[in-house]
Design an enzyme around this catalytic site. Sequence first.
Site, short mmCIF file in Angstrom:
data_model
loop_
_atom_site.label_atom_id
_atom_site.label_comp_id
_atom_site.label_asym_id
_atom_site.label_seq_id
_atom_site.Cartn_x
_atom_site.Cartn_y
_atom_site.Cartn_z
CE1 TYR A 59 -3.88 2.15 0.86
CE2 TYR A 59 -2.22 3.94 2.53
CZ TYR A 59 -2.87 3.72 1.52
OH TYR A 59 -3.73 4.60 1.80
CD GLU A 85 -6.52 4.69 -0.56
OE1 GLU A 85 -5.97 4.54 0.69
OE2 GLU A 85 -7.41 5.50 -1.34
#
Length: 420
Positions: free
Chosen positions: A144, A231
Amino acid sequence: MLGALRRSAKDASKALGRASQLQQQRFLNIHEYQGAELMGKYGINAPHGVAVTKIEDLLPAAKKMADSDGEVVLKSQILAGGRGLGKFKNGLQGGVHIVNVDKVQELGQKMLNQVLVTKQTGPAGKPVNTLYLAAKMQLTNEMYFAILLDRASAGPMMIGCSEGGTSIEDLAEKYPEKIIKVPVDIREGITDAQANEMVEGLKVTTDKKAAAEQIKNMYNMFTSCDCTMVEVNPLAETKDGRLIAADAKLGFDDNAAFRQKELMALRDTSQEDPRDVAASQYDLNYIGLDGSIGCMVNGAGLAMATMDIIKLHGGSPANFLDVGGNATESQIVQAFKLLTSDKQVKALLVNIFGGIMRCDVVAQGIVNAAKEVGLKVPLIVRLEGTNVEKGKEILKTSEHTIIPADDLDDAAHKAVKSIS
């Protein structure tokens, strides 16, 4: 998002829910296929794919992107997360599918121009006007990565986790020790040391130098495009040793619209609340809520106070609407149209303090608006400030039934009473 890293996933979910209800969205989001194209311009490794808006274009695109097994990834394009676990209103489960080329047209017909409901869309769902056909990727490791604006450090904050592929809230709960945060000085920009620190925190196993360049490229895009958020989840390593932004969500600051015209042209208003779209066209600060008393106020603080006092008297506000301190008569008319277009609204409360804005101008706008929209719900008006007596006289002599209020408390009481 930063708050989610400091709280449990449960608390973060509640907080994000409140924010989405009460905070006006002052940024632009773009679809996955648009983001992939933009990332490519900045040297970021992104999946290859083809965006399709017509059923007849599905098969040619699928043949182009299919792998050696004849399979392709078919993705719904909506501006919300949780697509894979979502459900279409026609009953089809999942907004992302790996499908054989022979079945792509049949499945695509059940997805394109349908409504997909996910955890982030709410029960109304979002329309799927575009399908993205992407090549299957062989991922060996998922991470991530995000860049956000951080209030505490007054600049960009890079956030990483060596685990990825699921929501950051879940990751923060399950692997809090794996979360790494690297603040970047906006004046100096990202350094090699910071990029390398992030690569180490992500536990990249492939070419670390190339991975650091990818991190710097994403930061370059963040600053050059006036992003509010980048993101990437997952940021993944592939079987052939590359680091790739397998799925990314990008947000942009609409205050930079004057210098990001090409980006702002990508706005998809079909993914937004029609009321928000209408409000933005007339420079009205509007947030839709789920109550029954429509509010029109000038000034954010006064608007919040009005909503609070409505609740205090047992009512529920249908919206936050700040027309600003120098609204014109035409803006007031548009505000009325916006409020009355909401079928939940059973009464309207106008609360205006005339400082820069004159009460007589507001009153004339209210009368004209009531006439133009054919107002059929109770209208309660409280005016105070510049030319207030002239304003009250205009309201009193109008052909419409307007309930006057002496102060804010009186106005809230009358508004709640009118629909009891």
